[in-house]
Scaffold this motif. Structure first.
Motif, PDB file in Angstrom:
ATOM      1  N   LEU B 111      14.156 -23.883  21.079  1.00  0.00           N
ATOM      2  CA  LEU B 111      13.428 -22.728  21.622  1.00  0.00           C
ATOM      3  C   LEU B 111      14.407 -21.644  22.059  1.00  0.00           C
ATOM      4  O   LEU B 111      14.191 -20.453  21.827  1.00  0.00           O
ATOM      5  CB  LEU B 111      12.603 -23.151  22.834  1.00  0.00           C
ATOM      6  CG  LEU B 111      11.492 -24.150  22.576  1.00  0.00           C
ATOM      7  CD1 LEU B 111      10.520 -24.143  23.731  1.00  0.00           C
ATOM      8  CD2 LEU B 111      10.765 -23.818  21.291  1.00  0.00           C
ATOM      9  N   MET B 141       9.859 -11.615  16.557  1.00  0.00           N
ATOM     10  CA  MET B 141      10.565 -12.575  17.418  1.00  0.00           C
ATOM     11  C   MET B 141      10.013 -12.536  18.835  1.00  0.00           C
ATOM     12  O   MET B 141       9.862 -13.563  19.495  1.00  0.00           O
ATOM     13  CB  MET B 141      12.068 -12.301  17.413  1.00  0.00           C
ATOM     14  CG  MET B 141      12.741 -12.643  16.093  1.00  0.00           C
ATOM     15  SD  MET B 141      14.529 -12.360  16.169  1.00  0.00           S
ATOM     16  CE  MET B 141      15.008 -12.698  14.466  1.00  0.00           C
ATOM     17  N   ALA B 143       6.957 -11.802  19.682  1.00  0.00           N
ATOM     18  CA  ALA B 143       5.650 -12.458  19.672  1.00  0.00           C
ATOM     19  C   ALA B 143       5.810 -13.971  19.753  1.00  0.00           C
ATOM     20  O   ALA B 143       5.115 -14.646  20.528  1.00  0.00           O
ATOM     21  CB  ALA B 143       4.886 -12.075  18.406  1.00  0.00           C
ATOM     22  N   LEU B 144       6.745 -14.501  18.990  1.00  0.00           N
ATOM     23  CA  LEU B 144       6.934 -15.952  19.001  1.00  0.00           C
ATOM     24  C   LEU B 144       7.471 -16.426  20.344  1.00  0.00           C
ATOM     25  O   LEU B 144       7.038 -17.434  20.890  1.00  0.00           O
ATOM     26  CB  LEU B 144       7.879 -16.370  17.871  1.00  0.00           C
ATOM     27  CG  LEU B 144       8.067 -17.873  17.701  1.00  0.00           C
ATOM     28  CD1 LEU B 144       6.729 -18.581  17.553  1.00  0.00           C
ATOM     29  CD2 LEU B 144       8.960 -18.175  16.512  1.00  0.00           C
ATOM     30  N   PHE B 147       4.778 -16.638  22.842  1.00  0.00           N
ATOM     31  CA  PHE B 147       3.962 -17.836  22.642  1.00  0.00           C
ATOM     32  C   PHE B 147       4.625 -19.047  23.287  1.00  0.00           C
ATOM     33  O   PHE B 147       3.990 -19.806  24.026  1.00  0.00           O
ATOM     34  CB  PHE B 147       3.753 -18.077  21.150  1.00  0.00           C
ATOM     35  CG  PHE B 147       3.126 -19.398  20.836  1.00  0.00           C
ATOM     36  CD1 PHE B 147       1.799 -19.651  21.143  1.00  0.00           C
ATOM     37  CD2 PHE B 147       3.882 -20.402  20.244  1.00  0.00           C
ATOM     38  CE1 PHE B 147       1.227 -20.880  20.856  1.00  0.00           C
ATOM     39  CE2 PHE B 147       3.310 -21.634  19.954  1.00  0.00           C
ATOM     40  CZ  PHE B 147       1.980 -21.866  20.262  1.00  0.00           C
ATOM     41  N   PHE B 148       5.895 -19.204  23.036  1.00  0.00           N
ATOM     42  CA  PHE B 148       6.613 -20.337  23.619  1.00  0.00           C
ATOM     43  C   PHE B 148       6.599 -20.274  25.137  1.00  0.00           C
ATOM     44  O   PHE B 148       6.430 -21.280  25.825  1.00  0.00           O
ATOM     45  CB  PHE B 148       8.055 -20.388  23.105  1.00  0.00           C
ATOM     46  CG  PHE B 148       8.180 -20.879  21.691  1.00  0.00           C
ATOM     47  CD1 PHE B 148       7.341 -21.879  21.211  1.00  0.00           C
ATOM     48  CD2 PHE B 148       9.131 -20.355  20.841  1.00  0.00           C
ATOM     49  CE1 PHE B 148       7.444 -22.343  19.906  1.00  0.00           C
ATOM     50  CE2 PHE B 148       9.244 -20.819  19.534  1.00  0.00           C
ATOM     51  CZ  PHE B 148       8.406 -21.803  19.076  1.00  0.00           C
ATOM     52  N   SER B 150       4.363 -18.907  26.980  1.00  0.00           N
ATOM     53  CA  SER B 150       3.017 -19.249  27.433  1.00  0.00           C
ATOM     54  C   SER B 150       2.822 -20.761  27.437  1.00  0.00           C
ATOM     55  O   SER B 150       2.285 -21.334  28.385  1.00  0.00           O
ATOM     56  CB  SER B 150       1.961 -18.616  26.534  1.00  0.00           C
ATOM     57  OG  SER B 150       2.162 -17.225  26.456  1.00  0.00           O
ATOM     58  N   LEU B 151       3.253 -21.386  26.374  1.00  0.00           N
ATOM     59  CA  LEU B 151       3.173 -22.844  26.291  1.00  0.00           C
ATOM     60  C   LEU B 151       3.856 -23.466  27.500  1.00  0.00           C
ATOM     61  O   LEU B 151       3.328 -24.365  28.150  1.00  0.00           O
ATOM     62  CB  LEU B 151       3.879 -23.335  25.032  1.00  0.00           C
ATOM     63  CG  LEU B 151       3.044 -23.678  23.812  1.00  0.00           C
ATOM     64  CD1 LEU B 151       3.916 -24.349  22.765  1.00  0.00           C
ATOM     65  CD2 LEU B 151       1.892 -24.592  24.182  1.00  0.00           C
ATOM     66  N   VAL B 154       1.712 -23.175  30.494  1.00  0.00           N
ATOM     67  CA  VAL B 154       0.604 -24.137  30.479  1.00  0.00           C
ATOM     68  C   VAL B 154       1.092 -25.483  30.994  1.00  0.00           C
ATOM     69  O   VAL B 154       0.497 -26.088  31.887  1.00  0.00           O
ATOM     70  CB  VAL B 154       0.030 -24.297  29.054  1.00  0.00           C
ATOM     71  CG1 VAL B 154      -0.946 -25.473  28.999  1.00  0.00           C
ATOM     72  CG2 VAL B 154      -0.646 -23.024  28.610  1.00  0.00           C
TER      73      VAL B 154
END
Lengths: 175, 175
Positions: B111, B141, B143-144, B147-148, B150-151, B154
């Motif tokens: 990551l 990049m 955007a990805l 996402f990571f 955000s994960l 969570v």
DNA sequence: TACTTTGTTTAGTTTAAACTAAACGTTCAA
DNA sequence: TTGAACGTTTAGTTTAAACTAAACAAAGTA
């Protein structure tokens, strides 16, 4: 192109390859996605052969895996026999898709066999000498089954929440 | 022992082996856990060699993996040089443990390299001819990476919720 | 009709993971 | 101090996944 951008791309592709590998997928599959994801124009098979540096056959099979996971999409151009591929950019959509598909795969077959084992134990007529073992098996298998069922519920809940967001709210506020 | 219980156990062990395999772990590792999990008494290495049907060496290395994941625990008995193993029965605890440990492993290194790639792109001086590519890379990049992140959030949230349950509430109601 | 251009399938090879057998180091008991 | 009982490590083997090269099928073009 700028050397530094080339290097950035190389580094990015390598990173995604490692993630792919970590999740038990072929490294080439990750590299393939990364290349498509960073391509401003749809990618063709032959371009990918050059970019990723694997054979046509390997690209063909790996790209099919990516498609099955919903990570890339085929785009057909009229009057052109080439297949063009675009990357899915909504990663949550990818995750959700994978979660929704999981019933069909090896994973749920395995979960099922835990349930089956438990049924076997429960269907066993009580024999004097093995009664304690039976009770123990039943307890342990039940506990594991419950855990799996809970996991299932968590996933189902997350998917449901997302469905609500996407349908009800969109409907209410007209996007 | 009752034939049907033996069969139930066999079926259970096979199921867990398949799950293990599905997640990219050795099948023997899953079988090992299943055997320990279904054993009413702590298991020794030699017992496991017989039960699972692999070599001592394989048991030794696989059991260490299981220990690292917090799925089994070594139990030392005074005046006995054998190692005894017990299964962890709190599966949520196992999951949480794995999630908490993930920073140290290969996954987060991967990551990180996405973040590094993005930094490389951002640090690239704007050249006339590659400006569009640079902007595109940056967008994708970012955007990805988001996402990571955000994960990550969570997961962190889930862990935090659990911590509250386990500390605050326990304190309040005194268990 | 034969030749190109495309993607897929197949037979065989390479590679990496997981295993076995056996040597090893340690600890304890006699 | 030797030997037995452990768990671990190592060298070599087995196995399975992923790859390559090449044959192939399909569909269009000359």
């Amino acid at each position: 192109m700028d050397d530094q951008l080339v290097e950035a791309k190389r580094h990015f592709v390598e990173g995604i390859s490692r993630i792919s590998n970590f999740w038990g997928f072929p490294k080439a599959m990750g590299a393939l996605f990364a290349v498509i994801y960073l391509s401003p124009t749809p990618s063709t098979l032959d371009e990918m052969v050059v970019e990723v540096g694997v054979s046509k056959g390997a690209v063909s099979t790996n790209i099919r895996s990516l498609e099955r996971l919903g990570m890339v999409h085929k785009k057909l151009v009229v009057g052109d026999r080439k297949d063009y591929y675009l990357a899915e950019t909504d990663f949550w959509k990818i995750v959700k898709g994978i979660l929704r598909e999981r019933e069909k795969n090896e994973f749920d077959k395995a979960l099922q066999s835990v349930g089956e084992s438990l049924e076997l134990v429960e269907a066993t007529p009580a024999h004097e000498e093995s009664q304690q073992t039976q009770a123990f098996y039943k307890e342990r298998m039940t506990a594991l089954k419950q855990f799996f069922d809970s996991l299932d519920n968590v996933v189902a809940t997350l998917l449901a929440i997302d469905d609500i967001k996407n349908s009800v709210l969109k409907g209410l506020f007209n996007r």
